[in-house]
Design an enzyme around this catalytic site. Structure first.
Site, PDB file in Angstrom:
ATOM      1  N   LYS A 177       0.813  -1.203   0.000  1.00 15.02           N
ATOM      2  CA  LYS A 177       0.000   0.000   0.000  1.00 15.02           C
ATOM      3  C   LYS A 177       0.848   1.254   0.000  1.00 15.02           C
ATOM      4  O   LYS A 177       0.375   2.333  -0.267  1.00 15.02           O
ATOM      5  CB  LYS A 177      -0.877   0.032   1.256  1.00 15.02           C
ATOM      6  CG  LYS A 177      -1.778  -1.134   1.444  1.00 15.02           C
ATOM      7  CD  LYS A 177      -2.493  -0.938   2.823  1.00 15.02           C
ATOM      8  CE  LYS A 177      -2.919  -2.250   3.380  1.00 15.02           C
ATOM      9  NZ  LYS A 177      -3.409  -2.094   4.768  1.00 15.02           N
ATOM     10  N   GLY A 178       2.108   1.094   0.394  1.00 15.45           N
ATOM     11  CA  GLY A 178       2.971   2.256   0.623  1.00 15.45           C
ATOM     12  C   GLY A 178       3.108   3.196  -0.562  1.00 15.45           C
ATOM     13  O   GLY A 178       3.394   4.380  -0.404  1.00 15.45           O
ATOM     14  N   GLU A 233       7.656   1.736  -6.996  1.00 18.85           N
ATOM     15  CA  GLU A 233       7.839   1.289  -5.607  1.00 18.85           C
ATOM     16  C   GLU A 233       8.006   2.481  -4.685  1.00 18.85           C
ATOM     17  O   GLU A 233       8.503   3.528  -5.100  1.00 18.85           O
ATOM     18  CB  GLU A 233       9.104   0.412  -5.518  1.00 18.85           C
ATOM     19  CG  GLU A 233       8.829  -1.088  -5.612  1.00 18.85           C
ATOM     20  CD  GLU A 233       8.340  -1.686  -4.298  1.00 18.85           C
ATOM     21  OE1 GLU A 233       7.684  -0.974  -3.509  1.00 18.85           O
ATOM     22  OE2 GLU A 233       8.608  -2.873  -4.055  1.00 18.85           O
ATOM     23  N   ASP A 234       7.606   2.303  -3.436  1.00 18.91           N
ATOM     24  CA  ASP A 234       7.851   3.359  -2.450  1.00 18.91           C
ATOM     25  C   ASP A 234       9.309   3.353  -1.994  1.00 18.91           C
ATOM     26  O   ASP A 234       9.978   4.365  -1.983  1.00 18.91           O
ATOM     27  CB  ASP A 234       6.907   3.210  -1.246  1.00 18.91           C
ATOM     28  CG  ASP A 234       6.869   1.786  -0.695  1.00 18.91           C
ATOM     29  OD1 ASP A 234       7.570   0.889  -1.220  1.00 18.91           O
ATOM     30  OD2 ASP A 234       6.115   1.552   0.275  1.00 18.91           O
ATOM     31  N   ASP A 237      14.637  -1.641  -0.129  1.00 16.78           N
ATOM     32  CA  ASP A 237      15.467  -1.810   1.062  1.00 16.78           C
ATOM     33  C   ASP A 237      16.459  -2.946   0.799  1.00 16.78           C
ATOM     34  O   ASP A 237      17.498  -2.732   0.189  1.00 16.78           O
ATOM     35  CB  ASP A 237      14.530  -2.114   2.230  1.00 16.78           C
ATOM     36  CG  ASP A 237      15.222  -2.109   3.569  1.00 16.78           C
ATOM     37  OD1 ASP A 237      16.041  -1.220   3.792  1.00 16.78           O
ATOM     38  OD2 ASP A 237      14.942  -3.001   4.399  1.00 16.78           O
ATOM     39  N   VAL A 287      11.675   4.687   7.906  1.00 15.73           N
ATOM     40  CA  VAL A 287      10.941   5.938   7.682  1.00 15.73           C
ATOM     41  C   VAL A 287       9.439   5.692   7.546  1.00 15.73           C
ATOM     42  O   VAL A 287       9.015   4.607   7.127  1.00 15.73           O
ATOM     43  CB  VAL A 287      11.457   6.671   6.422  1.00 15.73           C
ATOM     44  CG1 VAL A 287      12.856   7.217   6.651  1.00 15.73           C
ATOM     45  CG2 VAL A 287      11.431   5.769   5.192  1.00 15.73           C
ATOM     46  N   ASP A 293       4.245   3.266   6.268  1.00 13.18           N
ATOM     47  CA  ASP A 293       3.648   3.055   7.591  1.00 13.18           C
ATOM     48  C   ASP A 293       4.597   2.388   8.559  1.00 13.18           C
ATOM     49  O   ASP A 293       5.607   1.797   8.182  1.00 13.18           O
ATOM     50  CB  ASP A 293       2.427   2.155   7.453  1.00 13.18           C
ATOM     51  CG  ASP A 293       2.834   0.689   7.246  1.00 13.18           C
ATOM     52  OD1 ASP A 293       3.657   0.425   6.349  1.00 13.18           O
ATOM     53  OD2 ASP A 293       2.358  -0.179   8.002  1.00 13.18           O
ATOM     54  N   ARG A 299       0.758   6.786   7.743  1.00 13.11           N
ATOM     55  CA  ARG A 299       0.768   6.901   6.284  1.00 13.11           C
ATOM     56  C   ARG A 299       0.335   8.289   5.824  1.00 13.11           C
ATOM     57  O   ARG A 299       0.752   8.769   4.774  1.00 13.11           O
ATOM     58  CB  ARG A 299      -0.191   5.885   5.653  1.00 13.11           C
ATOM     59  CG  ARG A 299       0.261   4.444   5.737  1.00 13.11           C
ATOM     60  CD  ARG A 299      -0.580   3.598   4.781  1.00 13.11           C
ATOM     61  NE  ARG A 299      -0.550   2.186   5.125  1.00 13.11           N
ATOM     62  CZ  ARG A 299       0.391   1.331   4.697  1.00 13.11           C
ATOM     63  NH1 ARG A 299       1.366   1.742   3.936  1.00 13.11           N
ATOM     64  NH2 ARG A 299       0.347   0.065   5.045  1.00 13.11           N
TER      65      ARG A 299
END
Ligand code: IMP
Ligand code: MG
Length: 314
Positions: A177-178, A233-234, A237, A287, A293, A299
């Site tokens: 959802k990010g 993508e948010d 990582d 973050v 989130d 969010r």
């Protein structure tokens, strides 16, 4: 761009870029009141650009000679707003209000606000910082990227993507959802025929740690065979999620497949996967905000920030 992502840590408020341009060429501004300094700190905290007393407005003349001037305390270029701070002292407020009325008559295009200390949060709420409830505010250690910095970077990325895909249709695939905030802001800025699809993915965890396995909770609605696909993508990582999705999408035979991520935490990478468009490279800190989130919270913050360690202890 552009090629190089911006390092977020270099964007932290650097006092030297915020020094007033008018009075002194060097050194920090000489604030007249402690409340001004406090307000400047709040603005810095949110990465809101400010200038201290950049302009004086003549209010009254005696022939050629200026008899009365008004110098608002702050100018916020991003909001195109002058701010005059005031105390609760009624005699002062009355005088300032008179000056402001006169200023608005003489300079109708100027945006100015008289601000009481208790109104600081109210002002910020009015300019999109509404989601910052006092509780959330208490949890924030520092802001890494302001909403403005994010939007500015998105415009640069969108220009580059629009150039690279000129004359073609583009399918954006967002990973929920990010990515919600980034996806919508990015696509608004694209100068291309764009269609969208979303996948919802979760990482298998064992005893609270990632296992490296990924599971699809919601698949694509439409076929991507023969399409130009940009995966959005948010944050990347370890790269495990991205690698999995890229393999999955590649197997569906798109005409082309590239990746755009808002954030790249490169120092944590375990799986090397090339990135085509990167908003910001960020340091090794978890973050939240702007779609990201922690346990489904934060969010809706309008910026990306790092939480205080206490915020994770529940
Ligand atoms: P990776 O598989 O380790 O690259 O993790 C990527 C996914 O983990 C992202 O799409 C996010 O959903 C989540 N994630 C990783 N780091 C953060 C963070 O700092 N804040 C919020 N979500 C994160
Ligand atoms: Mg003043």
């Amino acid at each position: 761009m552009d090629g190089e992502p911006i390092r977020a840590q270099n964007l932290s408020p650097v006092a030297s870029t915020r020094y007033p341009k008018n009075r002194r060429k060097k050194g920090p501004p000489r604030f007249v009141h402690a409340s001004e300094e406090e307000f400047a700190h709040i603005l810095d905290f949110y990465h809101i650009e400010w200038v201290y007393e950049p302009r004086s407005f003549p209010l009254q003349w005696d022939g050629e000679r200026v008899k009365e001037m008004f110098t608002p305390d702050f100018y916020l270029p991003g909001l195109d707003l002058y701010v005059e701070l005031t105390t609760m002292k009624q005699s002062l407020v009355t005088r300032k209000n008179r000056k402001l009325r006169r200023l608005r008559e003489l300079y109708p295009d100027i945006n100015i606000r008289l601000l009481y200390k208790r109104d600081y949060q109210g002002l910020l709420a009015k300019y999109g910082y509404r989601a910052i409830t006092p509780t959330a505010l208490d949890d924030i250690d520092h802001v890494l990227l302001s909403g403005e910095e994010i939007q500015k970077r998105i415009r640069v990325l969108a220009t580059k993507i629009s150039e690279d895909y000129a004359g073609r249709d583009l399918r954006l695939i967002g990973i929920l959802k990010g990515v919600a905030f980034f996806m919508t802001d990015l696509m608004r800025q694209l100068d291309l025929p764009v269609s969208t699809d979303y996948m919802f993915i979760t990482k298998y965890q064992r005893n609270g740690a990632d296992t490296g396995a990924v599971r699809i909770l919601k698949d694509l609605d439409q076929s991507i065979q023969g399409c130009d696909v940009l995966l959005v993508e948010d944050i990347v990582d370890t790269g495990i999620t991205l690698r999995y999705i890229m393999n999955y999408l590649q197997a569906r035979k798109p005409a082309s497949l590239k990746v755009c991520t808002l954030l790249d935490r490169r120092v944590r990478r375990l799986v090397d996967q090339p990135l085509d468009y990167v908003g910001f490279e960020i340091p090794d800190e978890y973050v939240v905000g702007y779609g990201l989130d922690y346990r489904e919270l934060y969010r809706n913050l309008p910026f990306i920030c790092v939480l205080k360690p206490e915020a994770y202890k529940t």
